[in-house]
Design a protein around this motif. Sequence first.
Motif, PDB file in Angstrom:
ATOM      1  N   GLU A   1      27.774  40.662  36.163  1.00 44.15           N
ATOM      2  CA  GLU A   1      27.208  42.190  35.606  1.00 44.15           C
ATOM      3  C   GLU A   1      26.293  42.064  34.234  1.00 44.15           C
ATOM      4  OE1 GLU A   1      26.228  46.305  35.583  1.00 44.15           O
ATOM      5  OE2 GLU A   1      27.285  45.144  37.012  1.00 44.15           O
ATOM      6  N   CYS A   2      26.664  40.955  33.355  1.00 45.52           N
ATOM      7  CA  CYS A   2      25.836  40.683  32.382  1.00 45.52           C
ATOM      8  C   CYS A   2      24.732  40.024  32.550  1.00 45.52           C
ATOM      9  CB  CYS A   2      26.912  40.207  31.170  1.00 45.52           C
ATOM     10  SG  CYS A   2      27.949  41.080  30.413  1.00 45.52           S
ATOM     11  N   GLY A   3      24.677  39.232  33.343  1.00 49.47           N
ATOM     12  CA  GLY A   3      23.733  38.335  33.881  1.00 49.47           C
ATOM     13  C   GLY A   3      22.497  39.082  34.537  1.00 49.47           C
TER      14      GLY A   3
ATOM     15  N   MET B   1      22.142  42.574  34.067  1.00 53.92           N
ATOM     16  CA  MET B   1      21.656  43.336  32.896  1.00 53.92           C
ATOM     17  C   MET B   1      20.551  42.641  32.429  1.00 53.92           C
ATOM     18  SD  MET B   1      24.338  46.197  31.797  1.00 53.92           S
ATOM     19  CE  MET B   1      25.288  44.796  30.917  1.00 53.92           C
ATOM     20  N   GLY B   2      20.903  41.435  31.932  1.00 55.72           N
ATOM     21  CA  GLY B   2      19.718  40.511  31.231  1.00 55.72           C
ATOM     22  C   GLY B   2      18.581  40.243  31.898  1.00 55.72           C
ATOM     23  N   TRP B   3      18.724  40.116  33.368  1.00 53.00           N
ATOM     24  CA  TRP B   3      17.404  39.960  34.258  1.00 53.00           C
ATOM     25  C   TRP B   3      16.788  41.224  34.032  1.00 53.00           C
ATOM     26  CZ3 TRP B   3      16.469  42.163  38.792  1.00 53.00           C
ATOM     27  CH2 TRP B   3      15.386  41.565  39.877  1.00 53.00           C
ATOM     28  N   ILE B   4      17.544  42.235  34.187  1.00 54.83           N
ATOM     29  CA  ILE B   4      16.804  43.661  34.215  1.00 54.83           C
ATOM     30  C   ILE B   4      16.152  43.837  33.116  1.00 54.83           C
ATOM     31  CG2 ILE B   4      16.935  46.094  34.343  1.00 54.83           C
ATOM     32  CD1 ILE B   4      19.282  45.662  36.398  1.00 54.83           C
ATOM     33  N   LYS B   5      16.630  43.546  31.783  1.00 59.96           N
ATOM     34  CA  LYS B   5      16.057  43.840  30.613  1.00 59.96           C
ATOM     35  C   LYS B   5      14.649  42.730  30.501  1.00 59.96           C
ATOM     36  CE  LYS B   5      17.084  44.436  25.859  1.00 59.96           C
ATOM     37  NZ  LYS B   5      16.522  45.731  25.360  1.00 59.96           N
ATOM     38  N   THR B   6      14.798  41.517  30.790  1.00 54.75           N
ATOM     39  CA  THR B   6      13.635  40.596  30.640  1.00 54.75           C
ATOM     40  C   THR B   6      12.668  41.174  31.550  1.00 54.75           C
ATOM     41  OG1 THR B   6      15.466  38.800  30.422  1.00 54.75           O
ATOM     42  CG2 THR B   6      13.093  38.137  31.024  1.00 54.75           C
ATOM     43  N   THR B   7      12.898  41.298  32.770  1.00 51.61           N
ATOM     44  CA  THR B   7      11.987  42.022  33.900  1.00 51.61           C
ATOM     45  C   THR B   7      11.236  43.306  33.055  1.00 51.61           C
ATOM     46  OG1 THR B   7      13.063  41.169  35.439  1.00 51.61           O
ATOM     47  CG2 THR B   7      11.316  42.809  36.179  1.00 51.61           C
ATOM     48  N   LYS B   8      11.914  44.099  32.235  1.00 48.34           N
ATOM     49  CA  LYS B   8      11.412  45.386  31.907  1.00 48.34           C
ATOM     50  C   LYS B   8      10.411  44.794  30.804  1.00 48.34           C
ATOM     51  CE  LYS B   8      14.709  48.915  32.954  1.00 48.34           C
ATOM     52  NZ  LYS B   8      15.671  49.716  32.336  1.00 48.34           N
ATOM     53  N   GLU B   9      10.941  43.935  29.768  1.00 44.88           N
ATOM     54  CA  GLU B   9      10.112  43.632  28.642  1.00 44.88           C
ATOM     55  C   GLU B   9       8.806  42.873  29.204  1.00 44.88           C
ATOM     56  OE1 GLU B   9      10.846  43.530  25.206  1.00 44.88           O
ATOM     57  OE2 GLU B   9      12.345  44.847  25.802  1.00 44.88           O
ATOM     58  N   ARG B  10       9.047  42.111  30.174  1.00 43.85           N
ATOM     59  CA  ARG B  10       7.754  41.285  30.863  1.00 43.85           C
ATOM     60  C   ARG B  10       6.860  42.349  31.161  1.00 43.85           C
ATOM     61  NH1 ARG B  10       9.814  37.865  34.889  1.00 43.85           N
ATOM     62  NH2 ARG B  10      10.804  37.111  33.326  1.00 43.85           N
TER      63      ARG B  10
ATOM     64  N   MET C   1      22.460  50.488  28.691  1.00 39.83           N
ATOM     65  CA  MET C   1      22.839  49.032  28.805  1.00 39.83           C
ATOM     66  C   MET C   1      23.942  48.816  27.714  1.00 39.83           C
ATOM     67  SD  MET C   1      20.172  46.674  30.253  1.00 39.83           S
ATOM     68  CE  MET C   1      19.268  46.965  31.840  1.00 39.83           C
ATOM     69  N   ASP C   2      23.796  49.230  26.541  1.00 40.93           N
ATOM     70  CA  ASP C   2      24.270  48.974  25.379  1.00 40.93           C
ATOM     71  C   ASP C   2      25.977  49.521  25.648  1.00 40.93           C
ATOM     72  OD1 ASP C   2      22.524  47.921  24.094  1.00 40.93           O
ATOM     73  OD2 ASP C   2      21.713  49.460  23.301  1.00 40.93           O
ATOM     74  N   ALA C   3      25.894  50.609  26.187  1.00 38.91           N
ATOM     75  CA  ALA C   3      27.321  51.097  26.591  1.00 38.91           C
ATOM     76  C   ALA C   3      28.113  50.421  27.588  1.00 38.91           C
ATOM     77  CB  ALA C   3      27.261  52.761  26.928  1.00 38.91           C
ATOM     78  N   ILE C   4      27.311  49.866  28.518  1.00 37.56           N
ATOM     79  CA  ILE C   4      28.090  49.108  29.336  1.00 37.56           C
ATOM     80  C   ILE C   4      28.646  47.676  28.832  1.00 37.56           C
ATOM     81  CG2 ILE C   4      27.800  47.653  31.616  1.00 37.56           C
ATOM     82  CD1 ILE C   4      25.640  49.955  32.418  1.00 37.56           C
ATOM     83  N   LEU C   5      27.706  47.062  28.057  1.00 37.59           N
ATOM     84  CA  LEU C   5      28.145  45.854  27.419  1.00 37.59           C
ATOM     85  C   LEU C   5      29.383  46.110  26.379  1.00 37.59           C
ATOM     86  CD1 LEU C   5      24.805  44.265  26.442  1.00 37.59           C
ATOM     87  CD2 LEU C   5      26.110  43.458  28.229  1.00 37.59           C
TER      88      LEU C   5
ATOM     89  N   CYS D   1      38.240  35.969  38.868  1.00 37.92           N
ATOM     90  CA  CYS D   1      37.391  37.114  39.571  1.00 37.92           C
ATOM     91  C   CYS D   1      36.935  38.177  38.484  1.00 37.92           C
ATOM     92  CB  CYS D   1      38.067  37.926  40.657  1.00 37.92           C
ATOM     93  SG  CYS D   1      38.547  36.833  42.202  1.00 37.92           S
ATOM     94  N   VAL D   2      37.748  38.437  37.683  1.00 38.66           N
ATOM     95  CA  VAL D   2      37.505  39.301  36.685  1.00 38.66           C
ATOM     96  C   VAL D   2      36.176  38.797  35.761  1.00 38.66           C
ATOM     97  CG1 VAL D   2      38.300  40.532  34.415  1.00 38.66           C
ATOM     98  CG2 VAL D   2      39.771  40.505  36.527  1.00 38.66           C
ATOM     99  N   PHE D   3      36.439  37.656  35.347  1.00 32.55           N
ATOM    100  CA  PHE D   3      35.412  37.065  34.512  1.00 32.55           C
ATOM    101  C   PHE D   3      34.008  36.872  35.292  1.00 32.55           C
ATOM    102  CE2 PHE D   3      38.947  36.311  31.396  1.00 32.55           C
ATOM    103  CZ  PHE D   3      38.279  36.353  30.291  1.00 32.55           C
ATOM    104  N   ALA D   4      34.472  36.306  36.521  1.00 31.32           N
ATOM    105  CA  ALA D   4      33.089  36.062  37.509  1.00 31.32           C
ATOM    106  C   ALA D   4      32.271  37.284  37.497  1.00 31.32           C
ATOM    107  CB  ALA D   4      33.322  35.805  38.621  1.00 31.32           C
ATOM    108  N   CYS D   5      33.059  38.623  37.703  1.00 32.41           N
ATOM    109  CA  CYS D   5      32.390  39.807  37.739  1.00 32.41           C
ATOM    110  C   CYS D   5      31.794  40.343  36.734  1.00 32.41           C
ATOM    111  CB  CYS D   5      33.330  40.892  38.298  1.00 32.41           C
ATOM    112  SG  CYS D   5      32.796  42.432  38.715  1.00 32.41           S
ATOM    113  N   CYS D   6      32.713  40.187  35.358  1.00 34.55           N
ATOM    114  CA  CYS D   6      32.082  40.676  34.214  1.00 34.55           C
ATOM    115  C   CYS D   6      30.593  39.993  33.767  1.00 34.55           C
ATOM    116  CB  CYS D   6      33.006  40.664  33.086  1.00 34.55           C
ATOM    117  SG  CYS D   6      34.032  41.747  33.409  1.00 34.55           S
ATOM    118  N   GLY D   7      30.728  38.522  34.043  1.00 35.65           N
ATOM    119  CA  GLY D   7      29.546  37.540  33.862  1.00 35.65           C
ATOM    120  C   GLY D   7      28.433  37.843  34.582  1.00 35.65           C
TER     121      GLY D   7
END
Length: 88
Positions: free
Chosen positions: A44-46, A48-57, A1-5, A36-42
């Motif tokens: 994607e980051c959202g 990834m944040g959801w995935i990380k939060t779910t894993k932490e939980r 995830m860090d590489a993608i960010l 579209c570029v900013f929506a797509c990047c935003g």
Amino acid sequence: MDAILIFIALFLLVFVAVMILLYYRTGGIPDTLCTCVFACCGGECGVMGWIKTTKERQRDRTYELQDREYNEKMMRQQEAVEGGPYDA
């Protein structure tokens, strides 16, 4: 995830620089492309944040269950050593 960010940050930095250059040369930028570029990047980051939060939980829940089992085991051992709550 860090590489993608890191990749997304670099991509957006280059994208903004190109859009500034394009605006300087032509006096306008493609608004739909920017949106579209900013929506797509935003998005994607959202995600990834959801995935990380779910894993932490999930990891926290696993540790909580392990701690509960350990505490119950220790309480049973302590009761066995002290004679238990019903020894009178």
